[in-house]
Motif scaffolding. Structure first.
Motif, PDB file in Angstrom:
ATOM      1  N   ASP A 117       0.825  -1.211   0.000  1.00  0.00           N
ATOM      2  CA  ASP A 117       0.000   0.000   0.000  1.00  0.00           C
ATOM      3  C   ASP A 117       0.857   1.258   0.000  1.00  0.00           C
ATOM      4  OD1 ASP A 117      -2.150  -1.712   0.101  1.00  0.00           O
ATOM      5  OD2 ASP A 117      -2.450  -1.512   2.263  1.00  0.00           O
ATOM      6  N   TYR A 118       2.032   1.172   0.635  1.00  0.00           N
ATOM      7  CA  TYR A 118       2.950   2.310   0.676  1.00  0.00           C
ATOM      8  C   TYR A 118       3.416   2.675  -0.729  1.00  0.00           C
ATOM      9  CZ  TYR A 118       7.275   4.872   1.790  1.00  0.00           C
ATOM     10  OH  TYR A 118       8.288   5.807   1.860  1.00  0.00           O
TER      11      TYR A 118
ATOM     12  N   LYS B  66       0.728   4.567  -2.630  1.00  0.00           N
ATOM     13  CA  LYS B  66       0.658   5.975  -2.226  1.00  0.00           C
ATOM     14  C   LYS B  66       1.815   6.765  -2.825  1.00  0.00           C
ATOM     15  CE  LYS B  66      -1.632   4.828   2.128  1.00  0.00           C
ATOM     16  NZ  LYS B  66      -1.510   4.779   3.607  1.00  0.00           N
TER      17      LYS B  66
ATOM     18  N   THR C  30       1.286   7.644  -6.411  1.00  0.00           N
ATOM     19  CA  THR C  30       0.381   8.774  -6.572  1.00  0.00           C
ATOM     20  C   THR C  30       1.093  10.097  -6.320  1.00  0.00           C
ATOM     21  OG1 THR C  30      -1.466   7.397  -5.825  1.00  0.00           O
ATOM     22  CG2 THR C  30      -1.797   9.787  -5.792  1.00  0.00           C
ATOM     23  N   VAL C  31       1.930  10.120  -5.281  1.00  0.00           N
ATOM     24  CA  VAL C  31       2.643  11.348  -4.931  1.00  0.00           C
ATOM     25  C   VAL C  31       3.704  11.693  -5.974  1.00  0.00           C
ATOM     26  CG1 VAL C  31       4.178  12.419  -3.232  1.00  0.00           C
ATOM     27  CG2 VAL C  31       2.206  11.087  -2.477  1.00  0.00           C
TER      28      VAL C  31
ATOM     29  N   ASP D  47      -2.855   0.260  10.710  1.00  0.00           N
ATOM     30  CA  ASP D  47      -3.180   1.616  10.263  1.00  0.00           C
ATOM     31  C   ASP D  47      -4.444   2.118  10.942  1.00  0.00           C
ATOM     32  OD1 ASP D  47      -2.714   3.881   8.337  1.00  0.00           O
ATOM     33  OD2 ASP D  47      -4.689   3.248   7.641  1.00  0.00           O
TER      34      ASP D  47
ATOM     35  N   CYS E 214       3.337  14.199   8.998  1.00  0.00           N
ATOM     36  CA  CYS E 214       3.881  14.127   7.638  1.00  0.00           C
ATOM     37  C   CYS E 214       5.386  13.858   7.626  1.00  0.00           C
ATOM     38  CB  CYS E 214       3.588  15.423   6.881  1.00  0.00           C
ATOM     39  SG  CYS E 214       1.829  15.738   6.583  1.00  0.00           S
TER      40      CYS E 214
END
Length: 314
Positions: A89-90, A93, A96-97, A153, A180
């Motif tokens: 999943d990391y 993400k 996407t970033v 999570d 963050c």
């Protein structure tokens, strides 16, 4: 067994104390974490990463590789399906970033060669050997795809929600910035892991690909989170009273209604959370690294022999 309490993480002039302090705050620690605790956590993370690099380098040599790749690191994680799922999943993400994870223009060939293998530079091979592809290779029974709910999570998000329910806007903004924080510096794909490489490989004795550094960044972040999670569980145990199995639920502590056994307990509010102490971190490490005693308990004679290397996230 290697000691996890005396390693100097700042000897090479590079450290992540500020980032780790923010991460601990984001995971639920006091807004002003204990400085000595931050140094200890940094030492633990650094030791874990360097030990893992040595094992990965042995795997790299066995397969005839030129540098440690993401395959070597993920192979060490193969027995922990939950962490593989979180890494899966990391990457989604990050994709996407990073918008396709393209190398930024202006990057010199010298920088690329220091961080990437020749196979990684080739666009087709880069696309074929993503973290997700390697996870599918090492996951022989396809267990990762069967995990539909990330409990870790969820519990961390519930804890964050409990902490922020009465925050002012200014405090929430500071808390959001702490959430963050990571071991990746900046938004550039290549240069973002340069500081991490200097920290774990200061003398450049090992060749590490960029994608391996990306996995190590994830592992370091999860290691800090696991330490904080363990401390909260220790605080939960400290509330127990002999003869009263429900004593640990007293005092307005929050528990996850879905699973009391895996709950995360913390008082409501932001300022009332006491800073994590060195003693609490040492106790968490002591419990984790204590050797298994086997069926015979205290009569197990080989409990100190041939102890496997253990990692907090695995």
């Amino acid at each position: 067994m290697v000691s996890y309490f005396t390693i100097d993480a700042t000897g090479e002039g590079t450290n992540f104390q500020k980032e780790i302090s923010n991460m601990m705050h984001g995971f639920g620690d006091n807004p002003n974490p204990n400085a000595a605790t931050v140094v200890l956590v940094e030492n633990v993370v650094l030791q874990q990463l360097r030990t893992m690099l040595q094992e990965a380098w042995a795997l790299c040599n066995a397969r005839g590789g030129k540098a440690i790749s993401n395959y070597d690191i993920i192979y060490l994680m193969r027995k922990n399906v939950i962490k593989l799922k979180r890494l899966h999943d990391y990457q989604i993400k990050l994709d996407t970033v990073d918008k396709g994870r393209q190398v930024p223009s202006g990057t010199t060939a010298e920088t690329l060669n220091s961080l990437m293998l020749e196979d990684d530079i080739d666009p087709q091979n880069r696309k074929r050997r993503t973290h997700i592809d390697i996870i599918k290779e090492v996951d022989e029974f396809d267990e990762v795809s069967q995990i539909k709910f990330d409990t870790i999570d969820y519990l961390r998000k519930v804890r964050a929600a409990k902490l922020t329910e009465s925050m002012s806007f200014e405090k929430y903004e500071a808390y959001h910035k702490a959430r963050c924080s990571s071991f990746r510096s900046g938004n550039q794909l290549v240069k973002g892991y340069a500081k991490l490489e200097r920290w774990i490989n200061p003398n450049k004795e090992l060749k590490i690909t960029m994608f391996a550094l990306e996995v190590l960044c994830f592992i370091a972040y999860e290691t800090v989170a696991e330490i904080v999670d363990a401390v909260f569980l220790i605080r939960q145990d400290a509330k127990k009273k002999n003869g009263d199995p429900f004593s640990k639920y007293e005092g307005g502590h929050f528990c996850n209604p879905l699973s009391l056994n895996n709950a995360v307990y913390i008082k409501s509010g932001y300022e009332g959370v006491p800073a994590i102490t060195v003693a609490e971190v040492r106790e968490a490490l002591r419990r984790y690294f204590s050797p298994r005693t086997g069926m015979n308990g205290l009569f197990y004679r080989n409990m100190s022999l041939d102890l496997p290397t253990r990692y907090l996230i695995l």
